[in-house]
Scaffold this active site. Sequence first.
Site, short mmCIF file in Angstrom:
data_model
loop_
_atom_site.label_atom_id
_atom_site.label_comp_id
_atom_site.label_asym_id
_atom_site.label_seq_id
_atom_site.Cartn_x
_atom_site.Cartn_y
_atom_site.Cartn_z
N HIS A 1 57.15 -28.01 31.91
CA HIS A 1 55.92 -27.35 31.48
C HIS A 1 56.20 -26.02 30.81
O HIS A 1 55.30 -25.19 30.67
CB HIS A 1 54.97 -27.16 32.68
CG HIS A 1 54.73 -28.43 33.43
ND1 HIS A 1 55.41 -28.72 34.58
CD2 HIS A 1 53.92 -29.49 33.14
CE1 HIS A 1 55.01 -29.93 35.00
NE2 HIS A 1 54.13 -30.41 34.15
N GLY A 2 57.46 -25.79 30.43
CA GLY A 2 57.80 -24.62 29.61
C GLY A 2 57.93 -23.30 30.34
O GLY A 2 57.49 -22.27 29.83
#
Lengths: 169, 259, 421
Positions: A134-135
């Site tokens: 999810h970065g």
Amino acid sequence: MSEKKTKRRDFLFTATYAVGAVGVGATIWPMIDQMNPDASVKALASTEVDVSTLNPGKTITVLWRGKPVFIRRRTQEEIEEARSVKLEDLKDPQKDEDRAKNPEWLVMLGVCTHLGCVPLDQKGDYNGWFCPCHGSHYDISGRIRKGPAPTNMEIPKYQFVDSNTIKIG
Amino acid sequence: MKNFIRILSLTISLVGISLYSSAAEKVEYLKTDWTFKGPFGKFDRAALQRGYQVYKEVCSSCHSMKYLSYRNLAEKGGPGFTESQAKAIAASFEVTDGPNEDGEMFTRPGKLSDKFVMPYDNVKAAQAANGGAYPPDMTVLVKARGGGVDYIYSLLQGYEDPPAGMTLDEGVYYNKYMYGNKIKMSNQLSDGLVEYSDGTTATVEQMSKDVTTFLMWTAEPHLESRHQMGFKAVVYLIILTILVYFSMKRIWSRVETKV
Amino acid sequence: MNNHEYTPKSKFGKWFNDRLPLLTLANHLTDYPTPKNLNYWWTFGGILTFCLITQIVTGLVLAMHYIAHADMAFESVEHIMRDVNYGWLIRYIHANGASMFFLAVYIHIFRSLFYGSYKAPREIIWIIGIIIYLLMMAAAFLGYVLPWGQMSFWGATVITNLFSAIPFVGEGIVKWLWGGYSVDNPTLTRFFTLHYLIPFLILGLVVLHIWALHVPGNNNPVGIDIQKPSKDTVPFHPYIVIKDGFALLMFMIVFAFFVFYTPNILGHADNYIEANPLVTPAHIVPEWYLLPFYAILRSVPDKLLGVVAMLSAIFILAALPWLDTSKIRSAVFRPIFRQFYWILVADVLILGYVGAMPAEGLYLLIARIATAYYFLHFLVILPVLGFKERTIPVPMSITEPILGGSPNFAAVKNSENLKSQ
């Protein structure tokens, strides 16, 4: 029925219930405790890692209690970079000195604090780790800098048993 | 009621006869006192340590102990080695681990969490090295033989010359207590074979007793907890039974009849 | 017996009960009129319920650690005994619990045989009981295979091989049971599944068993129906609850002795040897509670007829309500039947004993005589007795024998004397 008789009857029944309840509890406890980690699992609760061949600027990943642990031997630049970050810039403020007692060695659980993926080494915008799920971006001290993860990567209990061996857990 | 007593006695006698006769062939085993027998039985720690020494120096070259881990040597109710002693024992053995980064298996000193190292890689290797006979794993051996500790204790001392007229094949020996009298293990014990670290004289009888005690522990490591918990459980049940009995009498006194 | 007049005390109770009448059920069970002359042989139903729950709970917990694979089963049991917290305790409770379960069920069955509890109108309760007993034997057999010791493996081999006796389809059935050409891993994994399933089938049947019982109500030692509930019965709670509780505690003391002091005495040493398909143990024997049937099986020289005899020995019990032609229920008033009852008990014990011995010589002869007598008892003696026996007069009501003052009191006193013989 006379009051004395009632009292004696009540005492007998109360005592029986109380003693019975103790037995029920004593019987239920083993059924619950058997699900706790057993002796063979507890024996593997700590792991010793030989880091004699780890050079500065390199990271290894070892398995501890079924989870990945990153061990990075940091270079001088990396240590300075980690130490110079201002606490106000951090989502989860924590000094590098508190995370890596021996500044050359960073030992942390390689588990993203967002939803548990394993971040990738030497990736991301902060010269540290990047979680592709999810970065989330972590810096060279393993602290969260950008992205949805709420806290820094966890530092487990560890110690150097000698200059070449780290005991985790 | 009388008939019930008759039937109960018949049952008990039948059970007694069958237990006695199924125990083993009609040989009387050698008897000794075992400290762990009976409801309050406990292990003699020194005997367990000596027994471990006999196992290690005499038996372990052929017999595995695969369900035991080195950490068990330091646990409660056992031989009473300290954790560092058990660690040192583990480290004295080479354990296969791996694969490493190159994909190869390697050996390393043992850790507390490792199982006891086996003398042979597999059953076939064990058979090949012992004239086709597999030296059984000893972890639960005492429970795997009808005669139990008395049988093992007797067998270790039971080697003698075969009776007149009996010929034995190569590699087969006569033992008074072995089921069938023929055994493929030669006599292993002789006086003074082991030098006990606590100075006890190592007669054949002493070593047999110590190693059998050790084997009882490997088969039933929680024996002492079991006895202790049993005592508490039975005392508790008796107390509760008495309380419930009087509660029952109290309740039934309201009804004009016998219980 | 349905009491729809019960109203729960609380508002929530009323609301819930209108939608699912659990509180009505609980009230029915609490007030359930039970004959006040029940003796301790009647406490074994409650004891059996305790045994079933114990086996289910300990079994469930064991299943969290046991591995149903031929290569790992034996080791996983040793792991439970050594490493799992209280694993040794849970395993020994489960293994000895099976024996205690059968001890209780045999006493329960023999109670019914003595007091005629299988007679009309309780035939269905009895037949459900037989089915429960059959399922118990299946569950016990399957469970014994799971540790994968020598007896596990070879017992499984012998018993599954019995099915090959069936003409034409026998061999196919055995391969189907095995999942292969011999007892091996596929057999073990499916046996584990079935062993897990059966106790819940038993649980359902027990509910039906008790439901069917509550229609006519309990039998009682004098075998006559309840005349006046207010005089002849007591509410189940607290009178029977406390008495069952007392009996259960005595039972648990015996249970505790096995678990804590002699946990392996009812088992077989060979089952601590890992299963080896190449080595057959000298004497293959089932657990003690299956021995009488093992004796019957081996007493017939023909394979198929041996299986038929063994199964008939159980199925014949289902026909008992119709084989026993006597109008009198309880053996208290049937002096001749009483003698034959005790001979049957001795016969079953003898069958159990020879079942543990090698099937040869004197043992085999005794097994054959005992087997023949077993069938003789049910097929000949019982039907004939019903017609021929002169029974003792039965009292007018349950309470009357105790309180006295009725014309039949003298007759009952007489029967008490006869009973003590």
